[in-house]
Design an enzyme around this catalytic site. Structure first.
Site, short mmCIF file in Angstrom:
data_model
loop_
_atom_site.label_atom_id
_atom_site.label_comp_id
_atom_site.label_asym_id
_atom_site.label_seq_id
_atom_site.Cartn_x
_atom_site.Cartn_y
_atom_site.Cartn_z
N LYS A 36 0.90 -1.23 -0.01
CA LYS A 36 -0.21 -0.05 -0.04
C LYS A 36 1.12 1.34 0.07
O LYS A 36 2.12 1.23 0.30
CB LYS A 36 -0.80 0.05 1.17
CG LYS A 36 -0.15 -0.03 2.48
CD LYS A 36 0.40 1.43 3.10
CE LYS A 36 1.01 1.16 4.43
NZ LYS A 36 1.81 2.50 4.81
N PRO A 90 9.96 -4.50 -0.50
CA PRO A 90 11.07 -4.18 0.60
C PRO A 90 10.44 -4.00 1.89
O PRO A 90 9.43 -3.26 2.04
CB PRO A 90 11.37 -2.83 -0.12
CG PRO A 90 10.89 -2.78 -1.65
CD PRO A 90 9.71 -3.42 -1.67
N LEU A 117 5.65 0.52 3.15
CA LEU A 117 4.62 0.12 2.00
C LEU A 117 3.66 -1.16 2.41
O LEU A 117 2.77 -1.78 2.13
CB LEU A 117 5.36 -0.82 1.02
CG LEU A 117 6.32 0.30 0.02
CD1 LEU A 117 6.89 -0.48 -1.06
CD2 LEU A 117 5.20 1.44 -0.66
N GLY A 141 4.42 -4.13 3.69
CA GLY A 141 4.70 -5.63 3.37
C GLY A 141 4.23 -6.63 4.44
O GLY A 141 3.71 -7.58 4.18
N GLY A 142 4.76 -6.46 5.54
CA GLY A 142 4.92 -7.36 6.82
C GLY A 142 3.34 -7.38 7.28
O GLY A 142 2.72 -8.47 7.67
N SER A 143 2.56 -6.17 7.29
CA SER A 143 1.12 -6.16 7.83
C SER A 143 0.50 -7.03 6.71
O SER A 143 -0.64 -7.60 6.92
CB SER A 143 0.65 -4.60 7.75
OG SER A 143 1.42 -4.06 8.79
N ASP A 176 -1.51 -1.21 10.26
CA ASP A 176 -2.05 -1.39 8.79
C ASP A 176 -2.54 -2.79 8.73
O ASP A 176 -3.28 -2.79 7.52
CB ASP A 176 -0.63 -1.50 8.01
CG ASP A 176 0.15 0.11 8.09
OD1 ASP A 176 -0.78 0.84 8.35
OD2 ASP A 176 1.36 0.02 7.41
#
Length: 286
Positions: free
Chosen positions: A11, A93, A98, A100-102, A135
């Site tokens: 996102k 990344p 952004l 990503g982990g969420s 997030d």
């Protein structure tokens, strides 16, 4: 049971306004999330234990990983004793703002709720998601634009998509969200714009003038300490973006473009210097 493979999308934040600090130390915010076409790939396979592997050796696969935390939180909630082997092909990344982990954690909750036959309600999954990170509820519950407030627990799907093309750049710096919250230049005494109403004008009337109030409160401190991030934002503007901003706490930046062809051209040019990703207009997570 067969393995299940899914994509977990990233996102960007259209505006990120830090509105206060709670007694428990958590900061409150207002933001609008928008999905982009940058994703991780996850595979979930039956196992006796909860364990994980990742293509990026710099990411831990222990209990500090959000996927493991999500799986164990769901298991604790439900009382099941099932395990899972999570394989993560990491493309988004990390330390980039952004999400990503969420997004990976949200995919874990969604898939395991089905794989383990838990059938938890959306309300229960939301509570678990909030406990994992601000997030996570967005990735769990929305496919397009969504407004978030509080510590992420207040989420409203706006049922809109962004009618502009997006180019996202990763300058290479990994920025800690904890560091960003500790060091941003606080200014809580101000009027907060109506982000929901303004983003509707942006999407429905293509009124780009509203973007002047879509500030990211992390930008000043991040730009002061990470000049390469400011340079990446400037590069987007020089490439034709009519609006560029930091995403989350960085270091990724994004630019909006009037059409796909201009955005694709900019992404191709900027990929010589940055990890660049093009997202077409009106993109939504599948």
């Amino acid at each position: 049971m067969q393995s299940i493979s899914v994509k977990a999308y990233a996102k960007i934040n259209l505006g990120l306004l830090i509105t206060g600090k709670r007694p428990d130390g958590y900061h409150t915010l207002e933001t609008v999330f928008a999905p982009i076409n940058w994703y991780d790939e996850l595979t979930f396979s039956p196992s006796q234990e909860v364990r994980m592997s990742c293509t990026n050796q710099d990411l831990p696969c222990d209990d500090s990983n959000l996927c493991i935390r999500a799986a164990k939180a769901l298991r604790d909630f439900s009382g099941v004793s099932s395990g899972v082997e999570i394989g993560l092909a990491k493309h988004i990344p990390f330390g980039a703002g952004l999400g990503g982990g969420s997004s990976d954690a949200a995919s874990t909750l969604r898939v395991l709720n089905r794989m383990w036959n838990i059938n938890a309600s959306s309300h229960d999954l939301h509570r678990i998601a909030v406990g994992l990170g601000a997030d996570v509820p967005y990735f769990l519950e929305s496919g397009g634009l969504a407004y978030a407030a509080g510590i992420g627990e207040e989420l409203e799907d706006l049922e809109l998509t962004l009618p502009f093309s997006i180019v996202t750049l990763f300058p290479g710096d990994h920025i800690s969200t904890v560091w960003a919250y500790r060091n941003f230049y606080a200014c809580f005494e101000r009027e907060i714009p109506d982000l929901k109403g303004l983003v509707r004008s942006l999407c429905q009337a293509r009124d780009t003038s509203v973007l002047e109030v879509f500030d990211n409160d992390f930008e000043p401190v991040v730009f002061d300490h990470y000049p390469a991030v400011r340079e990446a934002k400037d590069a987007l503007v020089q490439s034709g973006s009519f609006f560029a901003s930091l995403s989350g706490s960085g270091s990724a930046v994004f630019g909006l473009f009037e059409n796909d062809s201009d955005a694709e051209r900019a992404a191709e040019q900027l990929s010589a210097t940055y990890r660049a990703r093009f997202t077409p207009a009106s993109f939504a997570m599948a």
